[in-house]
Design an enzyme around this catalytic site. Structure first.
Site, PDB file in Angstrom:
ATOM      1  N   LYS A  63       0.774  -1.236   0.044  1.00 26.61           N
ATOM      2  CA  LYS A  63      -0.190  -0.040   0.030  1.00 26.61           C
ATOM      3  C   LYS A  63       0.956   1.109  -0.005  1.00 26.61           C
ATOM      4  O   LYS A  63       1.776   1.437   0.806  1.00 26.61           O
ATOM      5  CB  LYS A  63      -0.826   0.003   1.269  1.00 26.61           C
ATOM      6  N   SER A  85       1.422   5.716  -1.421  1.00 31.10           N
ATOM      7  CA  SER A  85       0.543   6.811  -2.004  1.00 31.10           C
ATOM      8  C   SER A  85       0.570   6.971  -3.206  1.00 31.10           C
ATOM      9  O   SER A  85       1.066   6.362  -4.141  1.00 31.10           O
ATOM     10  CB  SER A  85       1.306   8.040  -1.375  1.00 31.10           C
ATOM     11  N   THR A  90       0.329  11.477  -1.381  1.00 33.87           N
ATOM     12  CA  THR A  90      -0.939  12.447  -1.989  1.00 33.87           C
ATOM     13  C   THR A  90      -1.113  13.624  -1.213  1.00 33.87           C
ATOM     14  O   THR A  90      -1.400  14.556  -1.747  1.00 33.87           O
ATOM     15  CB  THR A  90      -2.001  11.174  -2.185  1.00 33.87           C
ATOM     16  N   ALA A  91      -1.176  13.397   0.249  1.00 32.28           N
ATOM     17  CA  ALA A  91      -1.396  14.669   1.069  1.00 32.28           C
ATOM     18  C   ALA A  91      -0.439  15.751   0.798  1.00 32.28           C
ATOM     19  O   ALA A  91      -0.836  16.695   0.446  1.00 32.28           O
ATOM     20  CB  ALA A  91      -1.298  14.313   2.504  1.00 32.28           C
ATOM     21  N   HIS A 139      -5.351  10.203   7.570  1.00 31.89           N
ATOM     22  CA  HIS A 139      -6.007   9.217   8.589  1.00 31.89           C
ATOM     23  C   HIS A 139      -7.122   9.636   9.417  1.00 31.89           C
ATOM     24  O   HIS A 139      -7.803  10.637   9.487  1.00 31.89           O
ATOM     25  CB  HIS A 139      -4.915   8.425   9.260  1.00 31.89           C
TER      26      HIS A 139
END
Length: 279
Positions: free
Chosen positions: A53, A55, A111-112, A155
């Site tokens: 997992k 980004s 991505t943030a 999150h």
């Protein structure tokens, strides 16, 4: 099969069934629980686990080695990263006040952070000052304690930041959705191209569907990895980040990813790549 994902409730909810041998025909998983910054770097090194997992923002660096899977990831609406501050900086403040400030982010290839850079280019003249990478669970305490001026959080921080006495300056998800009309691509599931990626995608999809059909079965597993999170917060987390895009990206999901990474490449924030590699 080796896999790495975060200990956050959405990931443990999604993969519980597969991890516990409840998906017929799926291979046994050897799981490593790791922060997104770690998995992003593992994928970029080419020496990471077979399935990870990461980004979505990290995809341009890894698509030659890894394929994007259409199931198991996090993409949606109303679930974007937040820019948090303390003291006098609040949602009513001009974002230009971030100019020259110290801002913590969860990963340089998250991505943030990519959304933050796109937003800041429009709203923070001259840019912020220093960017500091730290694990996402350390960011809010650092803002609260004055070690940094602002924090970019992901999150469950969406639900818990008021308890740290912090203020919301910007919801980057709202900004992105208003600017593009697209949902936000957050976390991608990738697998090495040398594997049967279709089979892996099918097993991930089956694990998602099992989780929805038997939500109570994964409860202890989720809470055991949720860093002392309140059960109600864990459920909010799951409800927000696990949705139909988790089951299957579909055309809308792929369009959102192409929009994000295409714009990032145009701005010189990520390498250019052949968008056909996304499918």
């Amino acid at each position: 099969m080796n896999i790495a994902f975060s200990p956050c409730p959405n990931d443990t909810f999604v993969f519980h069934a597969w991890v516990h041998g409840l998906i017929p025909g799926a291979p046994k998983l050897d799981v490593t629980y790791a922060d997104i910054d770690i998995t992003n770097n593992w994928a970029a090194s080419g020496n990471g686990p077979e399935v990870l997992k990461i980004s979505y923002a990290a995809l341009p660096w890894v698509l030659s080695e890894y394929a994007l899977l259409p199931s198991g990831g996090a993409l949606g609406r109303g679930c974007g990263p937040l820019v948090l501050t303390r003291g006098g900086l609040s949602q009513e403040a001009d974002p230009a006040l971030l100019s020259g400030r110290r801002v913590a982010v969860p990963s340089e290839r998250s991505t943030a952070y990519l959304l933050f850079r796109l937003w800041a280019a429009q709203n923070v003249p001259g840019g912020v000052g220093e960017i500091i990478v730290m694990p996402f669970n350390e960011i809010m305490p650092a803002v609260r304690d004055g070690k940094i001026d602002a924090g970019l959080v992901i999150h469950e921080a969406r639900f818990t930041y008021p308890s740290y006495g912090l203020s919301l300056m910007t919801d980057l998800g709202n900004w992105w959705e208003g600017d593009t009309g697209s949902p936000i691509p957050l976390g991608a599931i990738i697998a090495k191209r040398s594997l049967d990626t279709q089979a892996i995608a099918d097993w991930a999809k089956a694990s998602v569907e099992y989780a929805w059909a038997h939500p109570e079965v994964s409860r202890d597993y989720i809470l055991g990895h949720a860093q002392e999170m309140d059960p109600s917060v864990a459920q909010q987390h799951i409800n927000l980040y696990v949705n139909e895009f988790t089951r299957s990206l579909g055309d809308e999901g792929y369009k959102a990813i192409s929009t994000l990474l295409g714009r990032a490449a145009q701005e010189g924030l990520t390498p250019e790549f052949d968008l056909s590699l996304l499918r």
